[in-house]
Enzyme design. Structure first.
Site, PDB file in Angstrom:
ATOM      1  N   LYS A 130      -6.758  -3.626   1.167  1.00 14.76           N
ATOM      2  CA  LYS A 130      -6.720  -2.788  -0.034  1.00 14.76           C
ATOM      3  C   LYS A 130      -5.330  -2.266  -0.304  1.00 14.76           C
ATOM      4  O   LYS A 130      -5.106  -1.064  -0.325  1.00 14.76           O
ATOM      5  CB  LYS A 130      -7.690  -1.607   0.041  1.00 14.76           C
ATOM      6  CG  LYS A 130      -9.094  -1.927  -0.325  1.00 14.76           C
ATOM      7  CD  LYS A 130      -9.649  -0.807  -1.161  1.00 14.76           C
ATOM      8  CE  LYS A 130     -11.138  -0.919  -1.300  1.00 14.76           C
ATOM      9  NZ  LYS A 130     -11.771   0.372  -1.307  1.00 14.76           N
ATOM     10  N   MET A 156      -1.695   7.568  -5.757  1.00  9.03           N
ATOM     11  CA  MET A 156      -1.466   6.222  -6.307  1.00  9.03           C
ATOM     12  C   MET A 156      -0.585   6.286  -7.552  1.00  9.03           C
ATOM     13  O   MET A 156      -0.800   5.536  -8.503  1.00  9.03           O
ATOM     14  CB  MET A 156      -2.810   5.553  -6.654  1.00  9.03           C
ATOM     15  CG  MET A 156      -3.676   5.325  -5.453  1.00  9.03           C
ATOM     16  SD  MET A 156      -5.340   4.833  -5.879  1.00  9.03           S
ATOM     17  CE  MET A 156      -6.104   6.403  -6.243  1.00  9.03           C
ATOM     18  N   ASP A 193      -9.268   0.238   6.585  1.00 12.86           N
ATOM     19  CA  ASP A 193      -8.377   0.004   5.449  1.00 12.86           C
ATOM     20  C   ASP A 193      -6.928  -0.088   5.874  1.00 12.86           C
ATOM     21  O   ASP A 193      -6.561   0.326   6.956  1.00 12.86           O
ATOM     22  CB  ASP A 193      -8.431   1.224   4.521  1.00 12.86           C
ATOM     23  CG  ASP A 193      -9.644   1.225   3.644  1.00 12.86           C
ATOM     24  OD1 ASP A 193     -10.357   0.235   3.628  1.00 12.86           O
ATOM     25  OD2 ASP A 193      -9.845   2.250   2.972  1.00 12.86           O
TER      26      ASP A 193
HETATM   27  C1  LIG Z   1      -6.706   4.920  -2.522  1.00 13.65           C
HETATM   28  S1  LIG Z   1      -5.940   6.488  -2.336  1.00 13.65           S
HETATM   29  C2  LIG Z   1      -6.767   7.063  -0.917  1.00 13.65           C
HETATM   30  C3  LIG Z   1      -6.668   8.530  -0.732  1.00 13.65           C
HETATM   31  C4  LIG Z   1      -7.365   9.005   0.515  1.00 13.65           C
HETATM   32  N1  LIG Z   1      -8.796   8.825   0.427  1.00 13.65           N
HETATM   33  C5  LIG Z   1      -7.051  10.472   0.817  1.00 13.65           C
HETATM   34  O1  LIG Z   1      -7.965  11.307   0.772  1.00 13.65           O
HETATM   35  O2  LIG Z   1      -5.898  10.775   1.113  1.00 13.65           O
HETATM   36  C6  LIG Z   1      -4.369   6.030  -1.735  1.00 13.65           C
HETATM   37  C7  LIG Z   1      -3.274   7.013  -2.122  1.00 13.65           C
HETATM   38  O3  LIG Z   1      -3.305   8.134  -1.277  1.00 13.65           O
HETATM   39  C8  LIG Z   1      -2.011   8.625  -1.091  1.00 13.65           C
HETATM   40  N2  LIG Z   1      -1.732   8.610   0.353  1.00 13.65           N
HETATM   41  C9  LIG Z   1      -2.600   8.343   1.344  1.00 13.65           C
HETATM   42  N3  LIG Z   1      -2.037   8.498   2.541  1.00 13.65           N
HETATM   43  C10 LIG Z   1      -0.767   8.869   2.309  1.00 13.65           C
HETATM   44  C11 LIG Z   1       0.333   9.187   3.147  1.00 13.65           C
HETATM   45  N4  LIG Z   1       0.235   9.153   4.475  1.00 13.65           N
HETATM   46  N5  LIG Z   1       1.497   9.548   2.570  1.00 13.65           N
HETATM   47  C12 LIG Z   1       1.607   9.601   1.224  1.00 13.65           C
HETATM   48  N6  LIG Z   1       0.600   9.308   0.398  1.00 13.65           N
HETATM   49  C13 LIG Z   1      -0.576   8.961   0.917  1.00 13.65           C
HETATM   50  C14 LIG Z   1      -1.068   7.712  -1.838  1.00 13.65           C
HETATM   51  O4  LIG Z   1      -0.855   8.274  -3.104  1.00 13.65           O
HETATM   52  C15 LIG Z   1      -1.876   6.448  -1.937  1.00 13.65           C
HETATM   53  O5  LIG Z   1      -1.478   5.663  -3.057  1.00 13.65           O
END
Ligand SMILES: C[S@@+](CC[C@H](N)C(=O)[O-])C[C@H]1O[C@@H](n2cnc3c(N)ncnc32)[C@H](O)[C@@H]1O
Length: 458
Positions: A270, A383, A248
């Protein structure tokens, strides 16, 4: 990559060392181990070096180096005098003839560098820093020395002995690789380490007789929020053994670097509204590759089961009868809060924490607002950047204090991490002011205040 590592076969090949002192001797020891014929040009020579030259069938020429000397017959040359000008002359002469040359301790006058070496012949590991830090190479070598058992050389010899037979029995190179990997993970390895070669021969013969085309498998792996050091050991192992990596947008380049180098890598994107491959397409890809007998690593940011659609993907695999494993990852809430110095729970400020998605369905956030306005509760919004203004307004409209602290953590745990703190009333206006970019995690609650004390990263 500024250098190209290769392994030279120098058995019975003429090599020249210019210089007769201790530095020259150290290089001669290595060349002799590789079976080279070593000539030395120097006005004087250490007796130990002379012995090496003679036993390699080389010649000692008692002279100072002349720029007119013909070097055409040499495979490689090492300039190891204590006179830099002479070393440069050797370098120039070799460059003119396109002969590989190393000037000891003078990287600009090297066509090749001599790496730090771990010798488990026939297994040889070399570590190079392009001449920038021999000390660092040696330090890494020390660490690897401890990690690579001495029996590895025997295992390499054993594998060489069986290589042709395995190739004849298993024609497909991907399947052959799986055979060897399984074998190295089996008790056979210990038998070879302990010199029980007859038993090891029996085991490999049996494995070849019992060999069946492997069934494909999918590893659903959480890659964590960005910092590669937050990967689990299991994630790393599976990333390095998979034949295909389907990844991803949220998987950082530093993490992709740790995947098996020759694995096929498929980006399925994505971004919020830009799905480079739609979810159904991703599900189909997983099934398709597994059906070809491949080991597929489905690599996802954070944890695959937290807003990661991992459940949907393995439901599809289950329906198609494809074997799978799930490896949890550090979710953004854990990683970002830790790196921002914001504990998600705290005896004084929050006894519960709730993970929410701020992804708006048809433009309006569908969240159970009344359940979200308690004190002593931390809200973590995934998100939530696009809908932030509406979400804050709804929380206030449902009774939350406008001065409730809020933190935005952008690109958490990566070198580009940015944290902005505000309140429910003003945080949305700070998004453009501080140029906050996705991915961003939002933390709402009194715990945010603790960052003042506990901040340990940018
Ligand atoms: C589709 S979700 C996936 C979440 C992922 N499965 C997890 O457990 O972290 C994507 C969201 O995760 C958050 N996110 C993921 N990685 C991040 C990071 N390194 N810094 C800040 N937010 C993050 C953000 O809010 C982003 O919009």
């Amino acid at each position: 990559m500024d250098i190209f590592p290769i392994s030279l076969k120098l058995q019975q090949q003429p090599c020249l060392i210019v210089g007769g002192g201790h530095i020259a001797y150290r290089k001669a020891v290595l060349l002799a181990k590789a079976g080279a014929i070593i000539d030395v040009i120097a006005p004087e020579i250490e007796s130990a070096l002379l012995e090496i030259v003679q036993s390699s069938q080389g010649q000692y020429v008692q002279a100072t180096f002349s720029p007119d000397a013909s070097l055409r017959n040499y495979r490689l040359v090492i300039a190891a005098t204590n006179d830099k000008a002479t070393n440069v002359q050797v370098f120039d002469a070799c460059e003119a003839e396109k002969i590989l040359v190393n000037s000891v301790d003078d990287p600009p006058h090297c066509r090749f560098m001599v790496p730090a070496i771990i010798d488990r012949s026939p297994l040889v590991v070399s570590i190079a820093t392009n001449g920038t830090s021999p000390v660092l190479s040696r330090q890494i070598r020390t660490q690897l020395e401890a990690a690579i058992p001495h029996g590895m050389g025997k295992l390499a010899d054993f594998s060489g002995k069986w290589r042709a037979a395995v190739k004849a029995r298993i024609e497909n190179p991907d399947q052959r690789r799986i055979f060897w990997e399984d074998l190295y993970a089996s008790p056979l390895k210990e038998q070879v380490f302990n010199d029980n070669i007859a038993e090891a021969d029996r085991l490999i013969e049996q494995a070849l007789i019992e060999w069946k085309t492997p069934k494909g498998e999918v590893y659903l792996v959480g890659a964590g929020p960005g910092d590669p050091e937050l990967l689990t050991l299991k994630a790393l192992r599976l990333m390095q053994q998979a034949d295909v990596i389907i990844y991803d947008r949220l998987v950082s380049p530093a993490i992709m670097e740790l995947c098996r180098r020759d694995a096929e890598k498929i980006y399925v994107g994505k971004a919020r509204s830009n799905h480079s491959v739609p979810q159904e397409g991703i599900n189909a890809l997983l099934v398709e590759y597994a059906a070809q007998g491949k080991r597929v690593c489905r690599l996802k940011g954070g944890d695959p089961f937290i807003f990661g659609r991992g459940g949907e993907e393995i439901q599809e695999l289950f329906a198609a009868g494809v074997a799978f494993q799930v490896v949890p990852g550090i979710t953004a809430a854990s990683g970002c809060s830790a790196y921002a110095g914001i504990p998600l729970t705290h005896r004084d400020y929050a006894q519960s924490v709730r993970f929410l998605t701020g992804h708006l369905k048809e433009g309006s956030p569908e969240l159970p607002w009344n359940e979200l306005v308690y004190e002593n509760q931390t809200l973590v919004l995934y998100m939530g950047l696009v809908g932030l203004e509406k979400i804050c307004a709804q929380l206030i409209a449902h009774g939350q204090r406008p001065d409730m602290p809020v933190a935005l953590i952008s690109k958490g745990t990566t070198p580009d991490q940015k944290v902005v703190v505000g309140t429910l009333a003003d945080i949305a206006s700070k998004v453009s002011e501080y140029q906050i970019q996705a991915p961003t995690l939002t933390i709402i609650g009194e715990v945010v205040k603790l960052r003042e004390q506990l901040q340990w990263q940018g």
